[in-house]
Enzyme design. Structure first.
Site, PDB file in Angstrom:
ATOM      1  N   GLY A  43       0.883  -1.220   0.107  1.00 48.81           N
ATOM      2  CA  GLY A  43      -0.040  -0.050  -0.078  1.00 48.81           C
ATOM      3  C   GLY A  43       0.857   1.126   0.064  1.00 48.81           C
ATOM      4  CD  GLU A  98       1.595   0.672   6.296  1.00 50.27           C
ATOM      5  OE1 GLU A  98       1.441   0.766   5.050  1.00 50.27           O
ATOM      6  OE2 GLU A  98       1.054  -0.362   6.923  1.00 50.27           O
ATOM      7  CG  ASP A  99      -1.329   1.523   3.027  1.00 47.44           C
ATOM      8  OD1 ASP A  99      -1.087   1.278   4.409  1.00 47.44           O
ATOM      9  OD2 ASP A  99      -1.701   0.853   2.436  1.00 47.44           O
ATOM     10  CG  ASP A 102      -7.921   0.104  10.626  1.00 45.79           C
ATOM     11  OD1 ASP A 102      -8.715   0.750  11.323  1.00 45.79           O
ATOM     12  OD2 ASP A 102      -8.359  -1.130   9.888  1.00 45.79           O
ATOM     13  CG  PHE A 151     -12.231  -0.198   2.804  1.00 47.31           C
ATOM     14  CD1 PHE A 151     -11.588  -0.821   4.110  1.00 47.31           C
ATOM     15  CD2 PHE A 151     -11.689  -0.264   1.859  1.00 47.31           C
ATOM     16  CE1 PHE A 151     -10.552  -1.665   3.836  1.00 47.31           C
ATOM     17  CE2 PHE A 151     -10.457  -1.143   1.564  1.00 47.31           C
ATOM     18  CZ  PHE A 151     -10.098  -1.902   2.708  1.00 47.31           C
ATOM     19  NE  ARG A 164      -2.280  -2.927  -4.080  1.00 48.46           N
ATOM     20  CZ  ARG A 164      -2.429  -3.097  -2.645  1.00 48.46           C
ATOM     21  NH1 ARG A 164      -2.130  -2.263  -1.832  1.00 48.46           N
ATOM     22  NH2 ARG A 164      -2.512  -4.346  -2.147  1.00 48.46           N
TER      23      ARG A 164
HETATM   24  P1  IMP Z   1      -3.691  -2.156  11.332  1.00 45.74           P
HETATM   25  O1  IMP Z   1      -3.312  -0.837  11.660  1.00 45.74           O
HETATM   26  O2  IMP Z   1      -2.587  -3.170  11.612  1.00 45.74           O
HETATM   27  O3  IMP Z   1      -4.969  -2.503  11.547  1.00 45.74           O
HETATM   28  O4  IMP Z   1      -3.406  -2.274   9.802  1.00 45.74           O
HETATM   29  C1  IMP Z   1      -3.565  -1.177   8.839  1.00 45.74           C
HETATM   30  C2  IMP Z   1      -3.296  -1.927   7.343  1.00 45.74           C
HETATM   31  O5  IMP Z   1      -5.032  -2.290   7.130  1.00 45.74           O
HETATM   32  C3  IMP Z   1      -2.981  -1.062   6.305  1.00 45.74           C
HETATM   33  O6  IMP Z   1      -1.515  -1.446   5.843  1.00 45.74           O
HETATM   34  C4  IMP Z   1      -3.754  -1.589   5.044  1.00 45.74           C
HETATM   35  O7  IMP Z   1      -3.240  -2.426   4.335  1.00 45.74           O
HETATM   36  C5  IMP Z   1      -5.264  -1.962   5.661  1.00 45.74           C
HETATM   37  N1  IMP Z   1      -6.187  -1.023   5.741  1.00 45.74           N
HETATM   38  C6  IMP Z   1      -6.875  -0.527   6.698  1.00 45.74           C
HETATM   39  N2  IMP Z   1      -7.971   0.276   6.595  1.00 45.74           N
HETATM   40  C7  IMP Z   1      -7.678   0.331   5.117  1.00 45.74           C
HETATM   41  C8  IMP Z   1      -8.482   0.948   4.311  1.00 45.74           C
HETATM   42  O8  IMP Z   1      -9.589   1.945   4.685  1.00 45.74           O
HETATM   43  N3  IMP Z   1      -8.249   0.687   2.801  1.00 45.74           N
HETATM   44  C9  IMP Z   1      -7.324   0.117   2.483  1.00 45.74           C
HETATM   45  N4  IMP Z   1      -6.549  -0.618   3.434  1.00 45.74           N
HETATM   46  C10 IMP Z   1      -6.944  -0.735   4.849  1.00 45.74           C
HETATM   47 MG    MG Z   2      -0.778  -2.059   4.078  1.00 47.40          MG
END
Ligand code: IMP
Ligand code: MG
Length: 174
Positions: A43, A98-99, A102, A151, A164
């Site tokens: 991402g 990082e993208d 969450d 999302f 993407r």
């Molecule tokens: P977390 O913080 O471990 O929950 O994970 C974050 C990852 O979940 C990111 O690197 C994304 O790959 C994915 N992710 C979470 N929310 C989104 C979204 O709204 N769109 C696309 N990917 C998301």
């Molecule tokens: Mg990711």
């Protein structure tokens, strides 16, 4: 994908302006130093490509890819390194890119893992932050935009590997 209902959340112009501001802030903080910028695949690749080109300090680039056991877009607790970085980071200034953050599980795992390799400094830059969704405490050092739950796709972010390549960021409408 064509039938997916979505609306623009951040236009490419707004994104570009913000990414340049982040790059300027980072360059100020690391003035006179050389950064190792680590992108989290997949991402972050679009954001990272823009960020490093605005960055007015020298940097080396590397990538890592993580896998989380769990279904769909929901992270579970267990995360493993699928692709490790190739550069040694001991004694170096390291910036993870990082993208989106969450739950915070992915980045807190990565920070913990890379800290064990004794970098001189380790910071995190995220393009988007879904602050209210945290399951573990995590605060990025540099944040593009804080967003509400929902999302998002585009600018590197995917929905089942799609979208993407879109230059703007969209929110999926249910
Ligand atoms: P977390 O913080 O471990 O929950 O994970 C974050 C990852 O979940 C990111 O690197 C994304 O790959 C994915 N992710 C979470 N929310 C989104 C979204 O709204 N769109 C696309 N990917 C998301
Ligand atoms: Mg990711």
């Amino acid at each position: 994908m064509k039938s997916m209902e979505k609306e623009v959340l951040f236009s490419k112009e707004i994104i570009s302006k913000r990414v340049q501001e982040l790059a300027d802030e980072i360059a100020r903080d690391y003035k006179g130093r050389e950064l190792i910028v680590i992108g989290v695949l997949k991402g972050a690749f679009v954001f990272m490509a823009d960020l490093i080109r605005f960055l007015q300090i020298p940097c080396l680039v590397d990538f890592t890819q993580l896998a989380s056991y769990g279904s769909g877009s929901v992270s579970s607790g267990s995360i493993v390194i699928k692709k490790d970085i190739s550069l040694p980071i001991e004694g170096r200034d390291v910036l993870i890119v990082e993208d989106i953050v969450d739950t915070g599980l992915t980045l807190s795992f990565l920070v913990r893992t890379l800290k064990e390799r004794s970098p001189r400094s380790l910071k995190v830059c995220v393009f988007l932050d879904k602050k209210m969704r945290r399951q573990v405490p995590f605060t990025a050092d540099y944040t593009g935009f804080v967003i509400d739950d929902g999302f998002v796709v585009g600018y590197g972010l995917d929905f089942s590997e799609q979208a993407r390549s879109l230059p703007d960021v969209y929110i999926i409408k249910e």
